[in-house]
Write an enzyme that holds these catalytic residues in place. Structure first.
Site, short mmCIF file in Angstrom:
data_model
loop_
_atom_site.label_atom_id
_atom_site.label_comp_id
_atom_site.label_asym_id
_atom_site.label_seq_id
_atom_site.Cartn_x
_atom_site.Cartn_y
_atom_site.Cartn_z
N SER A 264 47.65 -39.44 44.80
CA SER A 264 47.23 -40.03 43.53
C SER A 264 47.09 -41.53 43.69
O SER A 264 47.50 -42.11 44.69
CB SER A 264 48.28 -39.74 42.45
OG SER A 264 49.43 -40.53 42.72
N LYS A 265 46.52 -42.12 42.65
CA LYS A 265 46.35 -43.58 42.66
C LYS A 265 47.70 -44.27 42.79
O LYS A 265 47.83 -45.28 43.46
CB LYS A 265 45.65 -43.99 41.37
CG LYS A 265 45.57 -45.49 41.20
CD LYS A 265 44.62 -45.89 40.12
CE LYS A 265 45.01 -47.22 39.49
NZ LYS A 265 45.43 -48.24 40.43
#
Ligand code: GLU
Length: 507
Positions: A264-265
């Site tokens: 994920s970011k």
């Protein structure tokens, strides 16, 4: 054989993540390998999640990565439009077809009623109540209400959705190219909404109808869609489209470097690497995310790296051009288990690809930056500069900075090393060496080298006693290109000035 047509069908809910880009890459490689078409379809049936700019971002990143669609949003083609919100009018008739054939039904329950029902069920010991082939008889729909009641509700203009009528106790089986046979009992599945009260289809209906209309032969998508696949298979059957049902492949997740979660970011922010192909500014929060492109990754390196996240050719070869990837790619060699993101590996790929670019091309890429810094040199000198420093660069845009001291004053000297090597009683020797260099007529690398070597020999000095001092004098650091090449590039005046200045400094 049927023409191979794959599609990448993202929802424009934010910047496309590299995991999404990998899906697009596999769709592209597979289509190209079989001489087929790669299509980009925008799935924006959930208007609440629409993010401005996300669609343009998607199209740009596919172009950048070298996997341009043959047809689709932004390109056009025989099945236009390729954006579901612009296809809105055509879905209703398919929902009606399912209502008529008894594969779907009308449901009047409002969200508030459903919420209240779920709460009631929870208190009765059912923690996750589903609208399904058992519970539908207790809810407000055309399977539980009388025909008259349904009619009058419709005439009155009550809002309704159309739900899939999941059959009871049937085994749904299909073959996934990556996972093999997948089998699910319909009692595990709920009656999904196909058509919403706002007149929009849901993902499931629009996805299946569009894959059918766009003649998609292979659906290649992320693992998160595997639970939806049995419903999609049942929809193909209900429509009578089984003979043209696409082949399914559900790709493994892209995992974070540490642990088992999906990349994920947040992982990127935490561990210091990008997860987006291009820069992105969130239109609402204005938060900025850096892209692979802007950091200085070459698209060929990112393509090669992403192709290897979850697939391998079964040989030792790791560097594959796009043409070689197309040739080698097969769905059977995509792994079932998650692919861990490896930041060092993608940097390694970039370094390998930089090696394939000529000094001239790199020089013209960095020339604007050199000019912007106000640094001056001829084109030939810039090319020579590139050849001297390029090996140390992971990114092309690091190249101007790596050898900044070619162009401007040294910012910092490695005095710790210099002091270890410097001996006060040798000062005069260094002055003598500087004078001899100054007297050289043709000040080039070869002449400087033979002069220095003779000087060392005549004065019984070793390389290790003199070269580090010269190196730090000329570039401030122990890292850098060969000293003699550096001297030639800088020329006599600058070289002598730096050496003399350093002798003064060490004294
Ligand atoms: N719209 C879905 C997504 O955002 C597409 C899933 C599929 O490819 O069927 O990923």
């Amino acid at each position: 054989m049927r023409r191979v047509r794959t599609r990448y069908a993202p929802s424009p809910t934010g910047p496309q993540h590299i995991g999404g880009l990998r899906t697009a890459i596999y769709c592209y490689l597979f289509a190209k390998k079989h001489g087929g078409d790669f299509i980009l379809r925008i799935e924006d049936t959930d208007q609440n999640r629409f993010v401005p700019g996300a669609e343009e971002y998607l199209m740009e990143s596919l172009q950048w990565a070298g996997v341009p669609p043959d047809e689709g949003q932004g390109i056009g083609g025989p099945h236009a439009p390729y954006k579901q919100s612009e296809r809105k009018a055509l879905y209703r008739k398919y929902a009606d077809q399912l209502l008529e054939s008894g594969h779907a039904y009308i449901a009047f329950d409002t969200s508030a009623e459903l919420e209240a029902w779920r709460e009631r069920m929870k208190t009765q010991g059912n923690p996750s109540p589903q609208y399904n082939n058992v519970t539908r008889q207790y809810l407000m729909n055309s399977t539980s209400l009388s025909a008259d009641e349904v009619k009058s509700r419709l005439e009155r203009g009550d809002e309704y959705t159309i739900r899939f009528k999941m059959p009871r106790n049937e085994e749904v089986k299909f073959e996934d190219s990556i996972r093999g046979w997948v089998s699910v009992n319909t009692n595990q599945l709920d009656d999904k909404v196909l058509f919403k009260s706002d007149g929009m289809p849901t993902y499931h209906l629009a996805n299946v109808v569009d894959d059918y209309l766009m003649e998609i032969s292979h659906v290649i998508r992320g693992e998160e869609w595997l639970p939806s696949a049995p419903l999609h298979v049942l929809l193909y059957r209900a429509f009578g489209w089984e003979d043209v049902m696409p082949n399914f492949s559900h790709l493994p997740l892209m995992l974070r470097p540490d642990g088992n979660g999906k990349l994920s970011k947040r992982d990127g922010d935490r561990l210091g690497f990008p997860v987006f192909p291009l820069n992105w500014t969130d239109p609402e929060t204005k938060e900025k995310s850096t892209g692979f492109r802007e950091i200085g990754f070459l698209p060929e390196a990112v393509l090669n790296f992403l192709a290897f996240c979850g697939w391998n050719p079964g040989t030792e070869q790791e560097i594959f051009s796009k043409a070689e990837l197309i040739e080698a790619f097969t769905l059977e060699r995509v792994s079932k288990s998650g692919a861990r993101f490896d930041w060092n590996k993608v940097k390694w790929y970039n370094q390998q690809y930089i090696k394939t670019i000529s000094d001239e091309t790199i020089a013209s890429t960095i020339a604007p930056k050199i000019a912007e810094n106000g640094w001056k040199c001829s084109d030939a000198q810039l090319i020579k500069y590139v050849s001297l420093v390029r090996d140390r660069a992971v990114f092309i845009n690091e190249i101007p900075e790596i050898g900044y001291y070619f162009f401007t004053d040294i910012r910092e000297f490695d005095l710790a090393t210099a002091q270890k090597k410097w001996k006060a009683e040798r000062k005069d020797l260094f002055v003598k060496l500087s004078n001899q260099l100054n007297a050289l007529e043709a000040f080039d690398a070869a002449n400087a080298e033979s002069l220095i070597k003779n000087f060392l020999h005549d004065n019984s000095l070793g390389m290790g006693e003199v070269m580090p001092i010269l190196r730090i004098a000329l570039c401030g650091t122990m890292q850098g290109p060969p000293v003699f090449d550096l001297m030639e590039w800088m020329g006599k005046e600058m070289s002598i000035k730096r050496i003399d200045h350093f002798i003064q400094m060490m004294n």
